[in-house]
Design a protein around this motif. Structure first.
Motif, PDB file in Angstrom:
ATOM      1  N   ALA A   1      50.734  44.467  42.959  1.00  0.00           N
ATOM      2  CA  ALA A   1      51.302  45.600  44.109  1.00  0.00           C
ATOM      3  C   ALA A   1      50.875  45.328  45.421  1.00  0.00           C
ATOM      4  CB  ALA A   1      51.173  46.788  43.495  1.00  0.00           C
ATOM      5  N   ASN A   2      49.438  44.718  45.767  1.00  0.00           N
ATOM      6  CA  ASN A   2      49.263  44.766  47.219  1.00  0.00           C
ATOM      7  C   ASN A   2      49.228  43.279  47.709  1.00  0.00           C
ATOM      8  OD1 ASN A   2      46.813  44.038  46.011  1.00  0.00           O
ATOM      9  ND2 ASN A   2      45.545  45.529  46.790  1.00  0.00           N
TER      10      ASN A   2
ATOM     11  N   LEU B   1      45.957  49.853  48.587  1.00  0.00           N
ATOM     12  CA  LEU B   1      45.923  49.775  47.077  1.00  0.00           C
ATOM     13  C   LEU B   1      47.478  49.273  46.521  1.00  0.00           C
ATOM     14  CD1 LEU B   1      43.994  49.234  44.656  1.00  0.00           C
ATOM     15  CD2 LEU B   1      44.350  51.776  44.219  1.00  0.00           C
ATOM     16  N   THR B   2      48.273  49.897  47.171  1.00  0.00           N
ATOM     17  CA  THR B   2      49.692  49.818  46.416  1.00  0.00           C
ATOM     18  C   THR B   2      50.722  48.997  47.382  1.00  0.00           C
ATOM     19  OG1 THR B   2      50.306  51.792  47.662  1.00  0.00           O
ATOM     20  CG2 THR B   2      49.173  51.977  45.526  1.00  0.00           C
TER      21      THR B   2
ATOM     22  N   ASP C   1      43.514  35.793  44.735  1.00  0.00           N
ATOM     23  CA  ASP C   1      43.881  35.886  43.099  1.00  0.00           C
ATOM     24  C   ASP C   1      43.697  37.428  42.925  1.00  0.00           C
ATOM     25  OD1 ASP C   1      44.330  33.307  42.849  1.00  0.00           O
ATOM     26  OD2 ASP C   1      42.237  32.963  42.438  1.00  0.00           O
ATOM     27  N   ASN C   2      44.223  37.825  41.924  1.00  0.00           N
ATOM     28  CA  ASN C   2      44.049  39.387  41.351  1.00  0.00           C
ATOM     29  C   ASN C   2      42.595  39.457  41.097  1.00  0.00           C
ATOM     30  OD1 ASN C   2      46.829  39.642  41.694  1.00  0.00           O
ATOM     31  ND2 ASN C   2      47.118  40.122  39.802  1.00  0.00           N
ATOM     32  N   SER C   3      42.186  40.607  41.350  1.00  0.00           N
ATOM     33  CA  SER C   3      40.666  40.712  41.169  1.00  0.00           C
ATOM     34  C   SER C   3      40.377  42.402  41.010  1.00  0.00           C
ATOM     35  CB  SER C   3      39.726  40.342  42.510  1.00  0.00           C
ATOM     36  OG  SER C   3      38.312  40.880  42.678  1.00  0.00           O
ATOM     37  N   VAL C   4      39.480  42.480  40.217  1.00  0.00           N
ATOM     38  CA  VAL C   4      38.829  44.044  40.135  1.00  0.00           C
ATOM     39  C   VAL C   4      38.122  44.325  41.334  1.00  0.00           C
ATOM     40  CG1 VAL C   4      39.063  43.825  37.539  1.00  0.00           C
ATOM     41  CG2 VAL C   4      37.018  43.396  38.613  1.00  0.00           C
TER      42      VAL C   4
END
Length: 737
Positions: free
Chosen positions: A161-162, A401-402, A675-678
């Motif tokens: 999303a972000n 965040l979004t 990359d996507n990450s927590v």
């Protein structure tokens, strides 16, 4: 009887002969059984002995592998390194080697040639049993950091999303222009992109280089040449990708989809002293000549753009028929913001660093990042050109965040619409008029706001109007008296940055003496307009076009620079003895443009037209720490000795052209998508340990079948890894049986 006896004797003799070998047979059988049993027992004992020896060897290898892995884990915890250049406080965090940006350090530092050191040789570290007669065991530990952990991993939460779907997306479908054009230094040079590349037109190589993507290369209208494309997925006849249709920060802040509120008008400082610094405030900038006075000079200057929204809609080009251009308000200087040599511009929250990149807090590394959004409207654009003396521009977006942290935004909608205050709603006085002090010949009476707002006076009786009937006192000399009216303000103040394009003042009056005069002065700033009214021996109305009067330009500029809340209007009459002056009404009509969003248009949206962002020259550097979203315009970059990626959160444009010059040496991705990450970042560095054990050997090396593999996390809850203070978490520990 004799025969019977003989017969019994024969029987006995036969019986004795049959038993004579039985004992021997039994003995042989017993011996054989004993031999077999003993042999079997001996065989089993020998096998058990060999098994014991083998198990002891396996156990020794296992213990050695465990010990070697534990040594490596402790070395990671304590920041062990073979050389000295890392410094005494160094600890492994998967950062780049300082002297070689783009090349990550090894788990155990780097050598004198700035090459990573990922291995640990433990010679003769595990002793052999004394009875074996063998030499001690050695081990070799190979440490492989996992991608996107530690310094290589985003310390912020990244999700679909972000961030955009691709590192590069070009939206033009016009066959007359290339979607994405690249050129690398030398025939073997590589243009590297981290993330997907998608062109709704074509991808074109200009002369040299190979286009490399970590994910995919897709083009709707072909790739030229196809063999210059390198990615896990290459599709040169792909479908088109949709415009993600991102909204600007002001639009989102306004709630429902719409235009949002234009930020407050700003005027930049007049100059920047040599070797000095200045700050720009978020807001609306419409005069490029004032910005160029700061940035298009040969003086060394640091310019900090404070966090917030900046809207650039320049009104300086007389050649394009812009209704907002007026030479009295802004110089005819074109609509290009030029940034020349010896400038450092940092947009966003400053860090403690003193070099670019890294001088502003960016949304790739910090969820608290408060940056800027530079919004470009109409034909406004930016050009960075520096040769010989460095100029660096770093733009940091705000973490979201979004939605993506858009740092540069090109407007897709909005047109200039004028506001007209017509005759029926004309502005009038709203306060109590001030009448000059009466002289010997008297002064105006009945000068009330109610009497001066509407054209309803009665000339014959002086009803509903202000009048001055001069008496015969005071001799034959002319006397002058005046009425000063205030108000003339709209229901909502006209904000600064507005362009006043028309004004009409309607005065209903009469004078049997000399000609009356009128003076209009805005409340804010200077810029009075004075006008001598035509002679009016009978009550009538003058329709005065203020834009044709002397002082109009100053009046416009006063309104533009300060806004308009109202004005004062002074009506003056000069009379002789027994002459009469009347004032029935003063009404002001205005036409103006308030600051408003204007979609990109003109040269910046034309096919193969002007670039919204242009970077050229051998010492010009641009770093955008955030997403660039300019779907109606193009970008062109000449890149030299960069220190890191130019676009670090993806770029979406109508078209994109990038040229890596001969001095380009950066080995990393020029354009990247995280990359996507927590969002653990420096808190968590994860490594894979592979341990090879070499018994009875004074050395050891890596093989394809290590004796032990382990996955280890180095955890720093504070986010600031410190040697000897990080926690160790064993995520997996496996022996190769």
């Amino acid at each position: 009887m004799t025969g019977g006896v003989r017969a019994r004797g024969r029987v006995r003799i036969r019986s004795l002969r049959d038993d004579s070998g039985a004992i021997l047979i039994i003995a042989i059988a017993i011996i054989t059984v004993v031999a077999v049993v003993v042999g079997a027992l001996l065989t089993r004992g020998d096998g058990s002995l060999r098994t014991t020896v083998k198990l002891r060897q396996v156990a020794g290898t296992t213990y050695a592998a465990d010990g070697a892995a534990q040594v490596a884990v402790n070395a990671l915890r304590t920041g062990f390194h073979h050389e000295s250049q890392e410094g005494s406080s160094w600890t492994f965090t998967n950062q780049d080697i300082p002297a070689v940006p783009g090349l990550p350090e090894g788990c155990f530092g780097w050598d004198g040639s700035n090459q990573p050191d990922p291995n640990l040789l433990l010679s003769n570290f595990y002793p052999a049993p004394k009875s074996s007669g063998q030499a001690p065991t050695s081990a070799y530990v190979t440490c492989v950091p996992e991608d996107d952990t530690g310094a290589q991993g985003p310390p912020v939460r990244i999700n679909d999303a972000n961030k955009p779907g691709n590192a590069i997306l070009t939206l033009s479908t016009d066959a007359a222009e290339h979607g994405f054009t690249f050129k690398s230094n030398g025939s073997g040079g590589a243009f590297r992109v981290r993330g997907g590349i998608w062109s709704n037109s074509d991808i074109n190589r200009d002369n040299n280089g190979v286009l490399e993507s970590t994910e995919s290369i897709r083009a709707h209208a072909g790739c030229t040449p196809a063999n210059a494309m390198s990615a896990p997925v290459v599709d040169c006849s792909a479908a088109t990708a949709p415009d993600p249709d991102y909204r600007s920060d002001p639009d989102i802040a306004d709630g429902a989809a719409g235009d949002g509120v234009v930020p407050a008008y700003r005027t930049p400082p007049a100059t920047c002293p040599n070797n000095g610094s200045i700050s720009l405030q978020p807001g609306y900038y419409d005069d490029v000549s004032k910005l160029n006075n700061l940035t298009d000079t040969n003086q060394t200057c640091f310019i900090h753009m404070q966090p917030g929204t900046y809207y650039f809609d320049f009104h300086n080009d007389s050649a394009i028929g812009d209704p907002l251009f007026d030479a009295d308000v802004a110089a005819n200087a074109g609509n290009v913001w030029r940034i020349g040599s010896r400038k450092t511009i940092v947009a966003g929250t400053l860090t403690s660093d003193t070099t670019v990149p890294g001088r502003c807090v960016n949304p790739i590394n910090d969820e608290t990042a408060q940056g800027v959004q530079l919004i470009f409207g109409a034909t406004s654009r930016m050009a960075i050109n520096a040769t010989g003396q460095d100029t660096s521009v770093e733009i940091c977006g705000t973490y979201q965040l979004t939605r993506p942290p858009i740092a540069v935004y090109g407007l897709k909608s909005g047109t200039a619409t004028s506001t007209v205050i017509p005759p029926a709603s004309a502005l009038t006085t709203s306060g109590t008029p001030t009448v000059s002090t009466a002289g010997t010949g008297g002064t105006f009476t009945q000068a009330t706001a109610a009497n001066l707002q509407s054209v309803n006076g009665v000339e014959a009786t002086n009803a509903n109007l202000a009048y001055w009937q001069r008496t015969g006192a005071g001799g034959n000399n002319n006397q002058t008296q005046s009425i000063t009216m205030t108000g003339f303000g709209p229901a909502s103040a006209i904000p600064a940055g507005s362009v006043l394009t028309g004004a009409r003042l309607k005065v209903t009056h009469k004078s049997t003496g000399q000609q009356n005069t009128i003076t209009v002065t805005p409340n804010l700033g200077t810029g009075p307009i004075s006008y001598t009214l035509p002679a009016r021996p009978a009550l009538g109305t003058e329709d005065i076009d203020l834009s044709a009067r002397t002082g109009w330009g100053a009046f416009q500029k006063a309104v533009h620079d300060n806004g308009y809340t109202g004005a004062s209007v002074q009506f003056s009459s000069t009379l002789g003895q027994n002459q009469l002056a009347q004032l029935d009404a003063v009404r002001l009509e205005l036409t103006y443009y308030v600051p408003q969003w204007r979609q990109q248009t003109g040269a910046v949206t034309a096919t193969n037209g002007a670039n919204l962002i242009q970077v050229s020259g051998n010492t010009a550097f641009l770093y955008i720490q955030g997403t660039t979203y300019v779907p109606r315009s193009s970008i062109s970059l000449d890149m030299n000795n960069l220190q890191e990626s130019v676009f670090r959160f993806g770029v979406i444009a109508r078209s994109l052209s990038v040229f890596q010059t001969g001095s380009f040496a950066f080995v990393g991705a020029v354009i990247e998508l995280p990359d996507n990450s927590v969002g653990l970042g420096f808190k968590s560095t994860i490594v894979r340990l592979e341990v090879d054990v070499c018994p009875n050997s004074g050395t050891c090396s890596h093989t394809d079948t290590p004796d032990l593999t382990a996955r280890v996390q180095l955890w720093a809850p504070s986010g600031s890894p410190t040697k000897n203070k990080r926690q160790i978490r064993i995520l997996s520990w496996s022996h190769n049986r």
